[in-house]
Design a protein around this motif. Structure first.
Motif, short mmCIF file in Angstrom:
data_model
loop_
_atom_site.label_atom_id
_atom_site.label_comp_id
_atom_site.label_asym_id
_atom_site.label_seq_id
_atom_site.Cartn_x
_atom_site.Cartn_y
_atom_site.Cartn_z
N HIS A 153 0.85 -1.20 0.00
CA HIS A 153 0.00 0.00 0.00
C HIS A 153 0.88 1.24 0.00
O HIS A 153 2.10 1.14 0.13
CB HIS A 153 -0.91 0.00 1.24
N HIS A 200 -6.34 -1.99 3.87
CA HIS A 200 -6.14 -0.80 3.03
C HIS A 200 -5.20 -1.13 1.87
O HIS A 200 -4.32 -1.99 1.98
CB HIS A 200 -5.63 0.40 3.82
N HIS A 215 4.76 7.27 2.85
CA HIS A 215 5.52 6.02 2.79
C HIS A 215 4.92 5.05 1.78
O HIS A 215 3.76 5.12 1.43
CB HIS A 215 5.58 5.34 4.16
N TYR A 256 8.59 1.91 10.59
CA TYR A 256 8.87 2.93 9.58
C TYR A 256 10.36 3.22 9.59
O TYR A 256 10.95 3.39 10.67
CB TYR A 256 8.11 4.22 9.87
N GLU A 266 7.59 1.51 4.85
CA GLU A 266 6.98 0.80 5.97
C GLU A 266 7.13 -0.69 5.74
O GLU A 266 6.87 -1.20 4.65
CB GLU A 266 5.48 1.14 6.08
#
Ligand code: FE
Length: 308
Positions: A153, A200, A215, A256, A266
């Motif tokens: 993502h 997501h 990110h 992160y 990430e």
């Protein structure tokens, strides 16, 4: 849910300051596989478990950040339909010819209201994950470094997240999964959207800086591998922003960190399964810290301010 439209984040082109230093980082520490280089000097990578030729393309530039964000769609017919749906919605589109990127078919490119360049494509050469398709083994040989299994993502920032949210929901068929709402009870400060069963596939955060990358997220299979990723980052003196820690939003676990050019990556694991009949979770602005970092319930300044 049958996935019939936009399938997943498929490829993304990242700007890096020093190409060979970045190739070393993404190969030996992050643990992706180099799959090719083109005449423009771009270097192509995939994750071990990905079957298509590439998911990350590095381009040398004088500033970090992301050039574009590509989603794979089901087939050519879907690409044609989404292109005409975008035009009908009032979005200008451009077709890039097959072969402009290595082993990749025609791409339909458009700019979202947050200023980011997105692409849709249906064709990319399948190179496989090394297991073969008959009686595949579980383990893949020669995995190096962190070795995420897929591009998962992105979180990106811009001013008009309402416009990007509506475009992704109304035209591209995404669903709102979670959002952070301002004190007024109606303004979205951030939205998490899915085109799949994942919690997501993309997140938009309201920010006066348009076309900004917060990110790119890459998936590892277990919490143990996430801890191992942190050990590898520490051993290799990778600059860690925060983690390992858990998100309230998506309930995924995370680290992160920054690549040598300052792009935030990430390393992500977990997150619940999403189905389109699920009502979105709402986070109030005063609990935003817990939504992002569930244990500490607080955001660090760097996390809030650094984008590329
Ligand atoms: Fe993320």
């Amino acid at each position: 849910m049958a996935l019939t439209g936009v399938l997943r984040p498929g490829h993304t082109q990242l700007r890096v300051l020093d190409i060979e230093e970045s190739v070393k980082f993404y190969t030996n520490i992050f643990g992706m596989v180099e799959t090719g280089r083109d005449k423009a000097g771009r270097v192509y990578f995939k994750c071990h478990d990905e079957r298509d030729h590439n998911s990350l393309i590095l381009r040398k530039a004088d500033r970090a950040g992301m050039d574009f964000y590509g989603f794979k769609v089901r087939d050519g017919k879907t690409l044609d339909r989404l292109e005409s749906d975008l035009k009908a919605y009032g979005v200008n589109t451009e077709r890039l010819p097959a072969g402009e990127m290595l082993e990749t078919g025609e791409r339909v490119r458009f700019e979202a209201p947050t200023g980011h360049i997105f692409e849709l494509y249906a064709e990319k050469t399948e190179v496989g994950d090394g297991r073969g398709y008959i009686n595949p083994d579980v383990l893949i040989d020669d995995r190096k470094g962190i070795s995420p299994i897929r591009l998962d993502h992105w979180q990106i920032h811009g001013d008009n997240i309402d416009g990007s949210r509506d475009l992704f929901i109304n035209v591209l068929g995404f669903y709102l999964v979670e959002h952070i709402v301002a004190e007024d009870g109606k303004t979205d400060l951030a939205v998490w959207l899915s085109c799949s069963n994942k919690a997501h596939d993309i997140a938009f955060v309201r920010d006066e800086r348009n076309d900004a990358l917060h990110h790119a997220g890459f998936y590892v299979e277990t919490w143990e591998q996430l801890l191992r990723a942190a050990d590898l980052m520490a051993k290799n003196r990778v600059s860690i922003d925060i983690g390992p820690i858990r998100h309230g939003i998506t309930r995924g676990t995370t680290i992160y960190a920054f690549d040598p050019s300052g792009n935030r990556l990430e390393t992500f694991c977990g997150g619940y399964d999403f189905y389109p009949d699920m009502k979105p979770y709402t986070w109030t602005a005063d609990e935003m810290g817990a939504g992002i970092f569930y244990h500490t319930r607080a955001l660090n300044e760097r996390f809030l301010t650094v984008v590329t």
